[in-house]
Write a protein that holds these residues in place. Structure first.
Motif, PDB file in Angstrom:
ATOM      1  N   VAL A 182      42.331 -11.635  34.009  1.00 36.30           N
ATOM      2  CA  VAL A 182      43.221 -11.487  32.862  1.00 36.30           C
ATOM      3  C   VAL A 182      44.470 -10.743  33.331  1.00 36.30           C
ATOM      4  O   VAL A 182      44.376  -9.724  34.029  1.00 36.30           O
ATOM      5  CB  VAL A 182      42.532 -10.694  31.728  1.00 36.30           C
ATOM      6  CG1 VAL A 182      43.497 -10.499  30.556  1.00 36.30           C
ATOM      7  CG2 VAL A 182      41.272 -11.419  31.278  1.00 36.30           C
ATOM      8  N   ALA A 183      45.665 -11.255  32.955  1.00 37.67           N
ATOM      9  CA  ALA A 183      46.912 -10.600  33.336  1.00 37.67           C
ATOM     10  C   ALA A 183      47.084  -9.331  32.504  1.00 37.67           C
ATOM     11  O   ALA A 183      47.377  -9.382  31.315  1.00 37.67           O
ATOM     12  CB  ALA A 183      48.089 -11.549  33.118  1.00 37.67           C
ATOM     13  N   ARG A 184      46.870  -8.189  33.150  1.00 37.18           N
ATOM     14  CA  ARG A 184      47.000  -6.902  32.465  1.00 37.18           C
ATOM     15  C   ARG A 184      47.153  -5.808  33.512  1.00 37.18           C
ATOM     16  O   ARG A 184      46.335  -5.694  34.429  1.00 37.18           O
ATOM     17  CB  ARG A 184      45.779  -6.627  31.586  1.00 37.18           C
ATOM     18  CG  ARG A 184      45.865  -5.312  30.833  1.00 37.18           C
ATOM     19  CD  ARG A 184      44.750  -5.185  29.837  1.00 37.18           C
ATOM     20  NE  ARG A 184      44.879  -3.956  29.071  1.00 37.18           N
ATOM     21  CZ  ARG A 184      44.459  -3.802  27.829  1.00 37.18           C
ATOM     22  NH1 ARG A 184      43.914  -4.828  27.198  1.00 37.18           N
ATOM     23  NH2 ARG A 184      44.587  -2.648  27.202  1.00 37.18           N
ATOM     24  N   ASP A 185      48.203  -4.997  33.374  1.00 43.97           N
ATOM     25  CA  ASP A 185      48.417  -3.908  34.329  1.00 43.97           C
ATOM     26  C   ASP A 185      47.312  -2.863  34.199  1.00 43.97           C
ATOM     27  O   ASP A 185      46.912  -2.497  33.083  1.00 43.97           O
ATOM     28  CB  ASP A 185      49.777  -3.248  34.103  1.00 43.97           C
ATOM     29  CG  ASP A 185      50.933  -4.178  34.441  1.00 43.97           C
ATOM     30  OD1 ASP A 185      50.715  -5.126  35.217  1.00 43.97           O
ATOM     31  OD2 ASP A 185      52.054  -3.941  33.925  1.00 43.97           O
ATOM     32  N   ASN A 186      46.847  -2.371  35.332  1.00 39.96           N
ATOM     33  CA  ASN A 186      45.805  -1.340  35.339  1.00 39.96           C
ATOM     34  C   ASN A 186      45.882  -0.576  36.649  1.00 39.96           C
ATOM     35  O   ASN A 186      46.632  -0.957  37.566  1.00 39.96           O
ATOM     36  CB  ASN A 186      44.422  -1.952  35.131  1.00 39.96           C
ATOM     37  CG  ASN A 186      44.025  -2.907  36.246  1.00 39.96           C
ATOM     38  OD1 ASN A 186      43.284  -2.547  37.154  1.00 39.96           O
ATOM     39  ND2 ASN A 186      44.530  -4.153  36.201  1.00 39.96           N
ATOM     40  N   SER A 187      45.113   0.490  36.761  1.00 39.01           N
ATOM     41  CA  SER A 187      45.151   1.330  37.959  1.00 39.01           C
ATOM     42  C   SER A 187      43.741   1.706  38.386  1.00 39.01           C
ATOM     43  O   SER A 187      42.781   1.598  37.601  1.00 39.01           O
ATOM     44  CB  SER A 187      45.983   2.595  37.713  1.00 39.01           C
ATOM     45  OG  SER A 187      45.395   3.379  36.702  1.00 39.01           O
ATOM     46  N   PHE A 188      43.653   2.177  39.613  1.00 36.12           N
ATOM     47  CA  PHE A 188      42.362   2.512  40.213  1.00 36.12           C
ATOM     48  C   PHE A 188      42.606   3.633  41.215  1.00 36.12           C
ATOM     49  O   PHE A 188      43.491   3.514  42.071  1.00 36.12           O
ATOM     50  CB  PHE A 188      41.793   1.261  40.899  1.00 36.12           C
ATOM     51  CG  PHE A 188      40.547   1.501  41.695  1.00 36.12           C
ATOM     52  CD1 PHE A 188      39.465   2.174  41.155  1.00 36.12           C
ATOM     53  CD2 PHE A 188      40.440   1.029  42.997  1.00 36.12           C
ATOM     54  CE1 PHE A 188      38.312   2.378  41.894  1.00 36.12           C
ATOM     55  CE2 PHE A 188      39.293   1.227  43.748  1.00 36.12           C
ATOM     56  CZ  PHE A 188      38.221   1.905  43.184  1.00 36.12           C
ATOM     57  N   ASP A 189      41.885   4.747  41.084  1.00 38.89           N
ATOM     58  CA  ASP A 189      42.082   5.817  42.059  1.00 38.89           C
ATOM     59  C   ASP A 189      40.747   6.325  42.591  1.00 38.89           C
ATOM     60  O   ASP A 189      39.723   6.265  41.896  1.00 38.89           O
ATOM     61  CB  ASP A 189      42.923   6.958  41.484  1.00 38.89           C
ATOM     62  CG  ASP A 189      42.241   7.680  40.327  1.00 38.89           C
ATOM     63  OD1 ASP A 189      41.231   7.161  39.829  1.00 38.89           O
ATOM     64  OD2 ASP A 189      42.720   8.752  39.932  1.00 38.89           O
ATOM     65  N   THR A 190      40.774   6.791  43.838  1.00 37.21           N
ATOM     66  CA  THR A 190      39.576   7.289  44.497  1.00 37.21           C
ATOM     67  C   THR A 190      39.905   8.574  45.258  1.00 37.21           C
ATOM     68  O   THR A 190      40.995   8.733  45.809  1.00 37.21           O
ATOM     69  CB  THR A 190      39.004   6.261  45.495  1.00 37.21           C
ATOM     70  OG1 THR A 190      39.992   5.980  46.505  1.00 37.21           O
ATOM     71  CG2 THR A 190      38.627   4.967  44.803  1.00 37.21           C
ATOM     72  N   HIS A 191      38.928   9.474  45.268  1.00 38.92           N
ATOM     73  CA  HIS A 191      38.975  10.689  46.073  1.00 38.92           C
ATOM     74  C   HIS A 191      37.758  10.685  46.992  1.00 38.92           C
ATOM     75  O   HIS A 191      36.655  10.321  46.570  1.00 38.92           O
ATOM     76  CB  HIS A 191      38.918  11.939  45.193  1.00 38.92           C
ATOM     77  CG  HIS A 191      40.026  12.048  44.186  1.00 38.92           C
ATOM     78  ND1 HIS A 191      41.155  12.793  44.398  1.00 38.92           N
ATOM     79  CD2 HIS A 191      40.161  11.481  42.953  1.00 38.92           C
ATOM     80  CE1 HIS A 191      41.947  12.697  43.340  1.00 38.92           C
ATOM     81  NE2 HIS A 191      41.370  11.908  42.443  1.00 38.92           N
ATOM     82  N   LYS A 192      37.965  11.123  48.217  1.00 34.93           N
ATOM     83  CA  LYS A 192      36.845  11.210  49.149  1.00 34.93           C
ATOM     84  C   LYS A 192      36.966  12.483  49.979  1.00 34.93           C
ATOM     85  O   LYS A 192      37.996  12.742  50.597  1.00 34.93           O
ATOM     86  CB  LYS A 192      36.798   9.992  50.081  1.00 34.93           C
ATOM     87  CG  LYS A 192      35.641  10.042  51.067  1.00 34.93           C
ATOM     88  CD  LYS A 192      35.570   8.820  51.957  1.00 34.93           C
ATOM     89  CE  LYS A 192      34.382   8.910  52.915  1.00 34.93           C
ATOM     90  NZ  LYS A 192      34.289   7.719  53.803  1.00 34.93           N
ATOM     91  N   PHE A 193      35.894  13.273  49.967  1.00 33.77           N
ATOM     92  CA  PHE A 193      35.777  14.454  50.807  1.00 33.77           C
ATOM     93  C   PHE A 193      34.656  14.204  51.810  1.00 33.77           C
ATOM     94  O   PHE A 193      33.589  13.697  51.439  1.00 33.77           O
ATOM     95  CB  PHE A 193      35.437  15.692  49.971  1.00 33.77           C
ATOM     96  CG  PHE A 193      36.387  15.975  48.845  1.00 33.77           C
ATOM     97  CD1 PHE A 193      37.439  16.864  49.012  1.00 33.77           C
ATOM     98  CD2 PHE A 193      36.239  15.357  47.617  1.00 33.77           C
ATOM     99  CE1 PHE A 193      38.310  17.127  47.975  1.00 33.77           C
ATOM    100  CE2 PHE A 193      37.103  15.615  46.563  1.00 33.77           C
ATOM    101  CZ  PHE A 193      38.150  16.506  46.748  1.00 33.77           C
ATOM    102  N   SER A 194      34.877  14.553  53.050  1.00 35.31           N
ATOM    103  CA  SER A 194      33.819  14.382  54.049  1.00 35.31           C
ATOM    104  C   SER A 194      33.887  15.501  55.077  1.00 35.31           C
ATOM    105  O   SER A 194      34.967  16.051  55.350  1.00 35.31           O
ATOM    106  CB  SER A 194      33.931  13.018  54.751  1.00 35.31           C
ATOM    107  OG  SER A 194      35.115  12.930  55.497  1.00 35.31           O
ATOM    108  N   ALA A 195      32.735  15.839  55.631  1.00 34.71           N
ATOM    109  CA  ALA A 195      32.643  16.855  56.674  1.00 34.71           C
ATOM    110  C   ALA A 195      31.439  16.543  57.539  1.00 34.71           C
ATOM    111  O   ALA A 195      30.426  16.026  57.051  1.00 34.71           O
ATOM    112  CB  ALA A 195      32.513  18.252  56.068  1.00 34.71           C
TER     113      ALA A 195
END
Length: 874
Positions: A687-700
């Motif tokens: 479907v044509a519709r603006d949207n967003s996606f965000d991710t955070h990643k912490f690693s050690a």
């Protein structure tokens, strides 16, 4: 900005070789054996050379550095550390150490454990080898800083290695599992970690690399090694064969292998390719448009669950024609027949309801795969040439039977594939600059055919009435070319690399659906006659900087690219077109804070556009309950990536630590709508519709070798958080997912008669809509191996495993195994008798989440069985 950079250019001074030798004494003029001698530019710079004084207190260091002065540091347990600034010239020194009552902060590292010279760490194999170790993979998994993942891929400091050399030669080209699992540890003297390794010699002083490679150093100039295994077992009748001879000389290397078994050992992993793609090259990896519904495979050794009958033949030959010029052939053929038996319970979560689906599955999988590479490479100091011709061929077929509460579903899939490509890379020195040229061309073709009985989606295909069969046919072809040319020039400590290039890709997709009695579905909504053309022209300018004291490494890439997309389907009048001028800058910085601490950061902007797999107009029956189409504009994604990390590497203490954080923010023009029916069928549309996606990643992660305890300890942890929008059954919702992973291992020699190994993983995964969590699951797996050395040539192995999850009522799974090995001295041969799955655990209960649904699966395992093998390593 560019004028500012130009003002900073200064001349590159030539490197000269310096030899520093000497002798260490105490205050009584007694020779000191085992003193640690290090040379660096100053107190915060990395170690340039490293040595251990011999029995007569003598040492010798050879280094290349342009500094006027150097810092010499000599330490010995019980004595004050000697520090002196010396001139950067060849010289002989006498070092006298004074006694100290203070405890030293540094750990004395004997030369048989680890040596360092510049960016090369050299681990002694003998120092880490136990009595039960047979191949080089057994050694690598113990080395601090190195992690071998379950699929065999090697990571160093939490990053995959880029090259795997044997005596400086890249025989296997990324398929290094074959050597790892068959090269005798007795043939290897040292394992070298080549940090910041630049594989192309002519670029060594021009383009720095943040990745590491591994080099295997052999004991002899001419080495004949390998493995020969023959095994027989029962319940049912079992066999296992492995004949893998190897030869390594200064001008020739060869590994030839034939392997066959029905014991569950997955030999296809020996030819898995871990090569790192630069991102500009075309891959000929197989695309599966259609699939048979499978059971989720257990997350542990395939020898417990894989019901197989496999044959693998592989030949890998490298011939050095003359200095720096190599001709290499890698070819393999895999034939495998597998059976899967299990059940799956799937629960879908929507904003308004939950939907449950139960399936009992029995699959037959037929794999036929032929692949090969022919490579000519000239890797000289002033010129580089590499031409690689590669082909892949698959002749696969799957058969599946699914039992549901009110129906039985048959699936049949024929899935052939062919691909061929040629990569050419040329770098040539002309005057004071380097001319570069790349050409990458490829072609792939696949014709796939899926039959399902009885036919699904009755409301769509047969007015709500049941019908006997549906057949989905797919024909897909792809042609690709990518060519570029540029120059690389050093200006003082700066390097500039402007490059111009263009690419063209043409893809065609034809799909048709047939019902019972060969009746074709003529509705254009269920047919595709698609042609997708993608072309681009770009100019890329790259800058890099390396400071005089080597404490700063900077790089900046500024590619400007014009992309054009055109998609046409003869069934539809309207074509989809998209033209974009994109700027994708990328910046990377690395700062050496001291001899042991490094910090790095990167930032980049990336544009992704639709592939044909997400562009076709007409519906495609991807699986028996999945009907997809993407009747929408060409997808556009803009992604911002940010990353920062801190690492500590102290080879003297065999201690490696890393920590990093990354953030990604993506803006998209399409939203995918999933309509889930009561029977579990899924209708997916774009479907044509603006949207967003965000991710955070912490690693050690961290690893440490305790020399006195002969123990390697490793720990890794990560936390991921993501948010994205989703249309579920016509309801817009925000999907949130969180995951936490903790992995650890201990490899310890508790005494001369007992070794113990432990590894464990704990994963927590939570998903939900908005502020409401709808599912949380915790999975665990723990493995303990004990080796009791009864005599010098005998040991008893007892192992136990636990796997569990928090969702399933019967989610606790236990396994126990017993093994005995007797080693014959003449000839050198191991007789191993193993009793696998002593508890006769016949099924594995597993559960996992994925965004808006969770799956609980039961997989039928191999029964308790006995296997006796004779293994000859040479």
């Amino acid at each position: 900005m560019y004028p500012f950079l130009i003002l900073l250019f200064f001349s590159l001074a030539g490197y000269s070789q310096t030899q520093i030798s000497g002798q260490t004494f105490n205050d009584q003029k007694e020779k000191l054996s085992g003193a640690t001698v290090m040379v660096s530019k100053d107190s915060v710079s990395s170690i340039l050379a490293y040595a251990i004084s011999d029995a007569n207190g003598k040492f010798k260091l050879v280094l290349k550095n342009e500094s006027d002065s150097l810092l010499l540091k000599v330490s010995y347990l019980g004595f004050e550390t000697f520090k002196k600034t010396i001139q950067n010239k060849s010289q002989t020194l006498e070092v006298i150490l004074s006694p100290s009552s203070e405890s030293l902060k540094e750990v004395l590292v004997k030369s048989e454990i680890l040596q360092q010279r510049g960016d090369t760490l050299s681990f002694s194999v003998a120092a880490f080898k136990d009595k039960n170790d047979r191949v080089i993979a057994d050694i690598l998994k113990k080395l601090p800083g190195i992690d071998i993942r379950p699929n065999g891929q090697i990571f160093y400091k939490n990053e995959p290695i880029q090259k795997y050399y044997i005596e400086g030669l890249d025989l296997l080209g990324g398929r290094y599992n074959l050597a790892n699992n068959n090269l005798s540890a007795n043939s290897v003297s040292r394992v070298e970690i080549l940090e910041n390794h630049q594989p192309v010699k002519v670029l060594d002083s021009l383009e720095f690399s943040e990745r590491a490679s591994i080099n295997i150093k052999l004991k002899k100039d001419v080495t004949v090694s390998g493995t020969m295994t023959a095994g027989l077992g029962a319940l049912p009748l079992l066999w296992e064969t492995n004949v893998t001879p190897m030869i390594f000389t200064k001008s020739r290397q060869a590994i030839v292998s034939y392997q066959s078994n029905n014991t569950g050992r997955d030999v296809s992993g020996d030819i898995r390719n871990f090569s790192i793609n630069s991102g500009e090259n075309f891959d000929i990896d197989k695309t599966d448009w259609l699939s048979v519904q499978n059971v989720s495979q257990p997350p542990f050794s395939a020898e417990r669950w894989l019901d197989n009958n496999v044959h693998l033949a592989s030949a890998n030959i490298l011939q050095r024609i003359k200095e720096d010029l190599d001709l290499k052939l890698n070819i393999s053929y895999l034939n495998d027949y597998q059976q899967q038996d299990g059940s799956t319970q799937t629960r879908y979560f929507t904003p308004t309801d939950t939907i449950d689906l139960i399936e009992n599955t029995n699959n037959d999988i037929f794999v036929n795969k032929l692949e090969g590479e022919l490579t000519l490479e000239n890797n000289a100091d002033k010129n580089y040439l590499k031409n690689q011709l590669e082909f892949n061929g698959f002749w696969n077929a799957n058969r599946g039977l699914i039992d549901r509460s009110n129906s039985q579903i048959k699936q049949q899939l024929d899935n052939p594939f062919f691909g061929i490509k040629n990569d050419l890379r040329l770098l040539k020195t002309v005057g004071k600059q380097l001319i570069t040229f790349n050409s990458n061309n490829g072609f792939t073709e696949t014709n796939q055919d899926l039959r399902v009985q009885p036919g699904p989606f009755e409301a769509i295909f047969n007015d709500g009435n049941s019908y006997e069969e549906i057949q989905q046919m797919v024909s897909s072809r792809k042609m690709y070319t990518h060519n570029s040319a540029g120059i690389t020039k050093a200006l003082g400590k700066f390097t500039i690399s402007p490059k111009f290039g263009f690419s063209f890709q043409n893809q065609q997709l034809d799909t048709d659906i047939f019902l019972e009695n060969g009746e074709e579905v003529l509705d254009i909504d269920f047919k595709n006659r698609t042609e997708f053309v993608e072309s681009s022209v770009y100019f890329k300018n790259a800058f890099s900087f390396k400071s005089k004291d080597e404490t700063w490494n900077l790089s900046l890439s500024t590619p400007l690219q014009f992309k054009s997309f055109r998609l046409e389907d003869e069934n539809f009048e309207e074509a989809r077109e998209l033209d974009r001028l994109v700027f994708e800058p990328y910046f990377y910085a690395k700062k050496k804070l001291s001899a042991f601490w490094d910090a790095q950061a990167s930032a980049g902007l990336v544009y992704d556009f639709g592939e044909l797999q997400q562009l076709y107009y007409g519906f495609l029956l991807n699986g028996y309950r999945n009907l997809n189409r993407y009747n929408a504009p060409i997808s556009e994604e803009t992604r911002q990536n940010y990353n920062g990390g801190l690492s500590y590497r102290n080879p003297l203490k065999q201690l490696f630590l890393n920590a990093s954080y990354s953030y990604s923010y993506t803006e998209k023009n399409l939203l995918y709508s999933s309509s889930i029916g009561e029977n579990g069928t899924t209708l997916l549309e774009a479907v044509a519709r603006d949207n967003s996606f965000d991710t955070h990643k912490f690693s050690a992660d961290g690893s440490k070798y305790f020399r006195k305890l002969k123990t390697t300890f490793k720990l890794n942890t990560s936390y991921n958080l993501s948010k994205q929008q989703q249309l579920l059954n016509n309801t817009l919702t925000e999907l949130n997912t969180r995951s936490f992973t903790l992995r650890g291992s201990v490899d310890a020699e508790l005494s001369n008669w007992l070794n113990a190994n432990y590894s464990g993983t704990v994963v927590t995964y939570t998903s939900g809509f908005g502020e409401r969590d709808f599912q949380k699951i915790e999975t665990q797996q723990h493995t303990v191996d004990l080796y009791f050395y009864l005599k010098e040539n005998q040991y008893l192995n007892v192992s136990g495993e636990y796997y569990g999850n928090s969702l399933s009522e019967n989610g606790n799974n236990y396994f126990m195994n017993l093994g005995y090995q007797f080693t014959f001295q003449k000839p050198k041969m191991d007789l191993n008798i193993s009793w696998r799955n002593i508890l006769n655990t016949d099924e594995f209960i597993n559960a996992y989440n994925n965004q808006y649904y969770y799956v609980q699966s039961s997989y039928r395992l191999r029964p308790s069985q006995l296997l006796a093998t004779l293994r000859f390593s040479f």
